[in-house]
Design a protein around this motif. Structure first.
Motif, PDB file in Angstrom:
ATOM      1  N   ALA A  56       1.153  -1.380  -0.136  1.00  0.00           N
ATOM      2  CA  ALA A  56       0.296   0.101   0.104  1.00  0.00           C
ATOM      3  C   ALA A  56       0.916   1.281   0.161  1.00  0.00           C
ATOM      4  O   ALA A  56       0.699   2.135  -0.441  1.00  0.00           O
ATOM      5  CB  ALA A  56      -0.865   0.256   1.040  1.00  0.00           C
ATOM      6  N   ILE A  57       1.879   0.993   0.512  1.00  0.00           N
ATOM      7  CA  ILE A  57       3.246   1.994   0.238  1.00  0.00           C
ATOM      8  C   ILE A  57       4.039   1.400   0.775  1.00  0.00           C
ATOM      9  O   ILE A  57       4.532   0.162   1.108  1.00  0.00           O
ATOM     10  CB  ILE A  57       2.941   3.561   1.503  1.00  0.00           C
ATOM     11  CG1 ILE A  57       3.312   4.871   1.336  1.00  0.00           C
ATOM     12  CG2 ILE A  57       3.144   2.466   3.491  1.00  0.00           C
ATOM     13  CD1 ILE A  57       3.325   5.448   2.523  1.00  0.00           C
ATOM     14  N   VAL A  58       5.408   2.452   0.577  1.00  0.00           N
ATOM     15  CA  VAL A  58       6.780   1.774   0.699  1.00  0.00           C
ATOM     16  C   VAL A  58       8.124   2.647   1.502  1.00  0.00           C
ATOM     17  O   VAL A  58       7.772   3.566   0.913  1.00  0.00           O
ATOM     18  CB  VAL A  58       7.052   1.613  -1.214  1.00  0.00           C
ATOM     19  CG1 VAL A  58       9.148   0.970  -0.624  1.00  0.00           C
ATOM     20  CG2 VAL A  58       6.610   0.104  -1.993  1.00  0.00           C
ATOM     21  N   ILE A  59       8.674   2.023   2.137  1.00  0.00           N
ATOM     22  CA  ILE A  59       9.836   2.849   3.019  1.00  0.00           C
ATOM     23  C   ILE A  59      11.100   1.908   2.591  1.00  0.00           C
ATOM     24  O   ILE A  59      11.318   0.882   2.335  1.00  0.00           O
ATOM     25  CB  ILE A  59       9.722   2.635   4.238  1.00  0.00           C
ATOM     26  CG1 ILE A  59       7.964   3.162   5.003  1.00  0.00           C
ATOM     27  CG2 ILE A  59      11.075   3.505   5.231  1.00  0.00           C
ATOM     28  CD1 ILE A  59       7.952   2.844   6.516  1.00  0.00           C
ATOM     29  N   SER A  60      11.986   3.550   2.264  1.00  0.00           N
ATOM     30  CA  SER A  60      13.240   2.971   1.368  1.00  0.00           C
ATOM     31  C   SER A  60      13.881   2.946   2.874  1.00  0.00           C
ATOM     32  O   SER A  60      14.751   4.296   2.746  1.00  0.00           O
ATOM     33  CB  SER A  60      13.367   2.979  -0.183  1.00  0.00           C
ATOM     34  OG  SER A  60      15.170   2.566  -0.185  1.00  0.00           O
ATOM     35  N   MET A  61      14.543   2.134   2.885  1.00  0.00           N
ATOM     36  CA  MET A  61      15.972   2.625   4.362  1.00  0.00           C
ATOM     37  C   MET A  61      17.410   1.710   3.902  1.00  0.00           C
ATOM     38  O   MET A  61      18.563   1.917   4.199  1.00  0.00           O
ATOM     39  CB  MET A  61      15.598   1.842   5.279  1.00  0.00           C
ATOM     40  CG  MET A  61      14.294   2.081   5.893  1.00  0.00           C
ATOM     41  SD  MET A  61      14.499   4.102   6.513  1.00  0.00           S
ATOM     42  CE  MET A  61      15.415   3.869   8.162  1.00  0.00           C
ATOM     43  N   LEU A  62      17.332   1.844   2.428  1.00  0.00           N
ATOM     44  CA  LEU A  62      18.365   1.328   1.522  1.00  0.00           C
ATOM     45  C   LEU A  62      19.313   2.250   1.749  1.00  0.00           C
ATOM     46  O   LEU A  62      18.443   3.716   1.653  1.00  0.00           O
ATOM     47  CB  LEU A  62      18.199   0.831  -0.062  1.00  0.00           C
ATOM     48  CG  LEU A  62      17.240  -0.322   0.006  1.00  0.00           C
ATOM     49  CD1 LEU A  62      16.414  -0.376  -1.412  1.00  0.00           C
ATOM     50  CD2 LEU A  62      18.235  -1.644   0.289  1.00  0.00           C
ATOM     51  N   PRO A  63      20.629   2.094   1.764  1.00  0.00           N
ATOM     52  CA  PRO A  63      22.387   3.172   0.962  1.00  0.00           C
ATOM     53  C   PRO A  63      20.939   4.249  -0.175  1.00  0.00           C
ATOM     54  O   PRO A  63      20.220   3.618  -0.876  1.00  0.00           O
ATOM     55  CB  PRO A  63      23.054   2.923   0.692  1.00  0.00           C
ATOM     56  CG  PRO A  63      22.536   1.359   1.427  1.00  0.00           C
ATOM     57  CD  PRO A  63      21.027   1.191   1.029  1.00  0.00           C
ATOM     58  N   ALA A  64      20.614   5.818   0.235  1.00  0.00           N
ATOM     59  CA  ALA A  64      20.799   6.350  -0.994  1.00  0.00           C
ATOM     60  C   ALA A  64      20.934   6.112  -2.584  1.00  0.00           C
ATOM     61  O   ALA A  64      19.680   6.365  -2.647  1.00  0.00           O
ATOM     62  CB  ALA A  64      21.060   8.140  -0.724  1.00  0.00           C
ATOM     63  N   ARG A  65      22.169   5.392  -2.969  1.00  0.00           N
ATOM     64  CA  ARG A  65      22.537   5.137  -3.721  1.00  0.00           C
ATOM     65  C   ARG A  65      21.420   4.557  -4.789  1.00  0.00           C
ATOM     66  O   ARG A  65      21.113   4.458  -5.647  1.00  0.00           O
ATOM     67  CB  ARG A  65      23.743   5.096  -4.311  1.00  0.00           C
ATOM     68  CG  ARG A  65      24.085   3.886  -3.846  1.00  0.00           C
ATOM     69  CD  ARG A  65      25.706   3.697  -3.740  1.00  0.00           C
ATOM     70  NE  ARG A  65      26.315   2.380  -3.248  1.00  0.00           N
ATOM     71  CZ  ARG A  65      26.451   1.874  -1.706  1.00  0.00           C
ATOM     72  NH1 ARG A  65      26.185   3.275  -0.634  1.00  0.00           N
ATOM     73  NH2 ARG A  65      26.589   1.047  -1.194  1.00  0.00           N
ATOM     74  N   PHE A  66      20.594   3.516  -3.938  1.00  0.00           N
ATOM     75  CA  PHE A  66      19.785   2.913  -4.434  1.00  0.00           C
ATOM     76  C   PHE A  66      18.812   2.858  -3.827  1.00  0.00           C
ATOM     77  O   PHE A  66      17.172   2.466  -4.971  1.00  0.00           O
ATOM     78  CB  PHE A  66      19.705   1.197  -3.391  1.00  0.00           C
ATOM     79  CG  PHE A  66      21.401   0.753  -3.847  1.00  0.00           C
ATOM     80  CD1 PHE A  66      22.244   0.313  -4.167  1.00  0.00           C
ATOM     81  CD2 PHE A  66      22.318   0.088  -1.859  1.00  0.00           C
ATOM     82  CE1 PHE A  66      23.407  -0.181  -4.184  1.00  0.00           C
ATOM     83  CE2 PHE A  66      23.244  -0.098  -2.073  1.00  0.00           C
ATOM     84  CZ  PHE A  66      23.765   0.127  -3.404  1.00  0.00           C
ATOM     85  N   HIS A  67      17.580   3.829  -3.986  1.00  0.00           N
ATOM     86  CA  HIS A  67      16.798   4.750  -4.233  1.00  0.00           C
ATOM     87  C   HIS A  67      16.050   4.327  -5.673  1.00  0.00           C
ATOM     88  O   HIS A  67      14.936   4.488  -5.237  1.00  0.00           O
ATOM     89  CB  HIS A  67      16.146   5.466  -3.234  1.00  0.00           C
ATOM     90  CG  HIS A  67      16.551   6.051  -1.612  1.00  0.00           C
ATOM     91  ND1 HIS A  67      16.038   4.792  -0.985  1.00  0.00           N
ATOM     92  CD2 HIS A  67      17.033   6.449  -1.227  1.00  0.00           C
ATOM     93  CE1 HIS A  67      16.333   4.980   0.758  1.00  0.00           C
ATOM     94  NE2 HIS A  67      17.103   6.346   0.224  1.00  0.00           N
ATOM     95  N   LEU A  68      16.682   4.700  -5.979  1.00  0.00           N
ATOM     96  CA  LEU A  68      15.855   5.481  -7.224  1.00  0.00           C
ATOM     97  C   LEU A  68      14.822   4.615  -8.095  1.00  0.00           C
ATOM     98  O   LEU A  68      14.111   4.124  -9.231  1.00  0.00           O
ATOM     99  CB  LEU A  68      17.014   5.958  -8.512  1.00  0.00           C
ATOM    100  CG  LEU A  68      16.544   6.122  -9.230  1.00  0.00           C
ATOM    101  CD1 LEU A  68      15.782   7.620  -9.412  1.00  0.00           C
ATOM    102  CD2 LEU A  68      17.375   6.963 -10.813  1.00  0.00           C
ATOM    103  N   GLU A  69      15.209   3.015  -8.420  1.00  0.00           N
ATOM    104  CA  GLU A  69      15.351   1.777  -8.856  1.00  0.00           C
ATOM    105  C   GLU A  69      13.421   1.803  -8.079  1.00  0.00           C
ATOM    106  O   GLU A  69      12.635   1.343  -8.656  1.00  0.00           O
ATOM    107  CB  GLU A  69      15.451   0.755  -9.011  1.00  0.00           C
ATOM    108  CG  GLU A  69      16.725   0.617  -9.824  1.00  0.00           C
ATOM    109  CD  GLU A  69      16.635   0.726 -11.573  1.00  0.00           C
ATOM    110  OE1 GLU A  69      15.867   0.508 -11.828  1.00  0.00           O
ATOM    111  OE2 GLU A  69      17.179   1.858 -11.905  1.00  0.00           O
TER     112      GLU A  69
END
Lengths: 459, 459
Positions: free
Chosen positions: B75-88
């Protein structure tokens, strides 16, 4: 009589003056036509003068057709272009079977041509100016001699500096710009300076580099100081110096320069990585204040003295005042300048060579070695003073080795093919001999072995 | 009852603990299923525990098929990855119409998605951790209030630090690593720190940064010091601070840290740009000696004291000894290490949080303004102490704003679409209110206006 042999010189900048004069002086005897090519035809014409054996050529090296034609017509090619422009010239030289001479460092791309150059029997001689150039030849001559005698090399240190001649030395820094000022301003930045002393690797970061100078002495010229180069290990392979205990290369200045220069380093004035705000109308005084803490009324002078702990009677202060550093009337006419660009402007106001000024090149090598159980040391040095603003010491020491090498390659006195630097006997012996005839003479003396570890104690 | 709403959390690292706990605690009431995805399934499982509303998912974000499927189910996404991996992840969120929350800086590539995100009515909330995150919200709340009252902002300063809690503070540096040690070691490198004081741009180069710290005071916790960030002007546009006279952002340490840290800077030990020789078997003592001049028998200790002018009775020395810096028995097990990697190893021996240690987050803002001809100043601060090694102050302050924002976006309490940071009232008011309920409370007090120019004299 056979038709003349064309020598193509690409790039007619300041450093080409002595090179061209040497070749023109030999042009009758050697049956040479010197083709001086430059993007700016006026520069080429100025260098050619009215000499019957000189031809000025307008050449943009990115114009492939004209470039190829000029190279095809040449018996040998000299490139005095900035290093990044050599490659197109070098490739054409391979294609059309011409040898090539440059004063620049060998790039990886240049090195990749080695097999093709060898296959065609050509000589691509690089790094045959002053530094690199005369340093290679004068050092390798003694290194080879020491080894040929069966002695073991323990120490090699090498120092070069472009300075103002004593008779023109009239400022408190004992320094003027004799070459590209930008290179002087940003010198030493990047990774730490790295060298070896008594078998130990040592590293000096930029923020300490100008407080780690070492004192040198040259007979007749007195004391100098040296700042470590970043690349002291650069020729470790080429010179076969893997076993020496001490390997150090440095830049020569007059004593006291570095400690004063360190003020600019500490303030952040030599940084070329970012642009400052509102530099166009900034005064020199405001520039200094940009690097000091804000205070509503304390003076820039007192803030600076306090920040860098400069005593009231410290001679350093006079050096700063001499540069007009605190002047609030003088301003930069530079938009979005980096700190390095701005301090360069301040320095150029004071450190530009005047019409009557002469420059000076100083080079010193130290060789320590062990022979039959005894430790010995040789120092070898040369000092070259410029004649005037055209035939400078810098132009002499860069241009003459290039010119001499070119003629010897053309006359097949130097024949060993390949992309190379002048570290073999075949190359350095005849060139050093002829350089000595032009007045570039190395004086050698034996001194007590110093090393860095007289008592062989672990440190 | 409708089916549960999936919240997809990508990245189950240390900083996700409080975030996940918060959402699981609300999962019954809010009808949530928390899908915890990580490349390392054990990390995800560890975070999920045996909670009925938690699902662990093994997910390599470069596996497009699995990534897309997980996002489609959310329903919603949280990305706690290192910043360079957010884009995909972000691109898929646009494609499948899911809002996204991250604690990272907005990259240019992320910003380029803004139009598409708006068109789909999605909220892409970034920089909603601690710093950036809580700093934005707590500062903008007061800035907006000052402006809404008709006052004029003169000064904004903002400071954040991750420290060890007083009860666990047992070393002379008053510091332990509470986050990525490498970031601490290389902090401040690159271009000069830039800020504005009383309308003047000021620049501090790295070599002076740790000697230009400023003293802060926080009620109940005493004095701290701050070192200028490189990016004090970063939010000048976002916060609309073009007219303020003073704009300064800094990092908080305990008093005395920076002056001691400067020893490493001056020696060159924090440099991460080159590899040292023979580091694998190098002792700590040899490491120190690499940066000092060679001497056959003078001690490393005396050479260091002399080089950096450290008096015999200087307390700085105890800090160095506490780190075992001169130990010749301890050695690195790092091949071809950079200086920064090696000093990090030395520091991690001593500064790693122990099982019973607690960390602490300190944040302080200063706001100077003019209201009806009178100058005033407000200071606003928060101190957060960690519970243990899982629910650290860092994990709380990074994770809770992310969690709260996520639920409010999911529940359509925050709806303004686009790629954004939390600087609007719609966002910061409800989030700060709920943060206060979790114990992250800002204390505000009025103090005399200080500014940097009490007498309005040109400096």
């Amino acid at each position: 009589m056979s038709s003349k042999r064309n020598i193509l010189i690409i790039g007619a900048g300041r450093s080409a003056s002595c090179l061209i004069k040497y070749l023109l002086d030999k042009s009758e005897v050697e049956n040479l036509q010197i083709v001086i090519a430059d993007k700016v035809i006026a520069s080429a014409e100025n260098m050619a003068g009215s000499h019957p054996n000189a031809t000025a050529l307008c050449l943009d090296i990115f114009n492939a057709e004209k470039r190829i034609k000029a190279i095809q017509n040449a018996a040998i090619v000299i490139s005095m272009l900035p290093a990044r422009f050599h490659l197109e010239v070098a490739k054409d030289c391979v294609t059309y079977g011409k040898s090539l001479v440059t004063a620049s460092y060998v790039s990886n791309e240049m090195m990749e041509l080695d097999a093709a150059v060898k296959e065609k029997g050509l000589v691509f001689m690089n790094e045959i100016g002053l530094d690199p150039g005369i340093d290679h030849m004068s050092a390798m001559q003694i290194i080879d001699r020491i080894r040929d005698n069966g002695a073991k090399l323990l120490l090699f240190e090498s120092f070069t500096g472009g300075l103002v001649a004593p008779e023109s030395d009239d400022n408190l820094w004992n320094y003027k710009f004799t070459w590209n000022p930008r290179n002087v301003v940003v010198a030493g930045q990047g990774s730490a300076a790295k060298f070896i002393q008594e078998g130990k690797f040592k590293y000096i970061p930029y923020q300490k580099l100008f407080r780690r100078s070492e004192i040198l002495y040259i007979d007749g010229y007195g004391k100098f100081e040296a700042i470590a180069n970043r690349d002291s290990l650069k020729y470790r392979d080429a010179y076969k110096l893997h076993d020496v205990l001490t390997l150090y290369r440095g830049t020569i200045r007059k004593v006291g320069f570095s400690k004063a220069w360190n003020i600019f380093v500490q303030l952040g004035m030599t940084d070329d990585t970012y642009k400052m705000e509102n530099t166009e109308n900034m005064s020199y005084r405001e520039f200094v204040n940009s690097f000091l803490p804000y205070h509503p009324y304390d003076s820039v002078e007192l803030k600076l003295r306090s920040y860098l702990k400069i005593d009231q009677d410290d001679y350093l202060w006079e050096k700063l005042e001499e540069l007009d550093l605190f002047n609030d009337q003088k301003s930069f006419e530079i938009k979005n300048g980096t700190p390095a660009q701005l301090i360069q402007k301040i320095l150029m106001d004071k450190w530009t060579l005047q019409e009557e000024d002469k420059d000076m090149i100083v080079m010193l090598h130290k060789f320590g070695y062990e022979y039959k159980g005894e430790k010995k040391q040789i120092e070898s040095s040369t000092v070259v003073i410029g004649e005037d603003q055209t035939y400078t010491a810098m132009a002499k020491t860069v241009g003459l080795p290039v010119a001499i090498a070119t003629l010897k390659i053309l006359n097949r006195e130097i024949t060993n093919p390949g992309v190379q630097i002048p570290i073999t006997k075949e190359v350095y012996e005849p060139i050093l001999k002829e350089l000595a005839e032009t007045g570039i003479v190395f004086t050698e003396k034996e001194v007590p072995y110093l090393g860095y570890n007289p008592d062989q104690i672990n440190g």
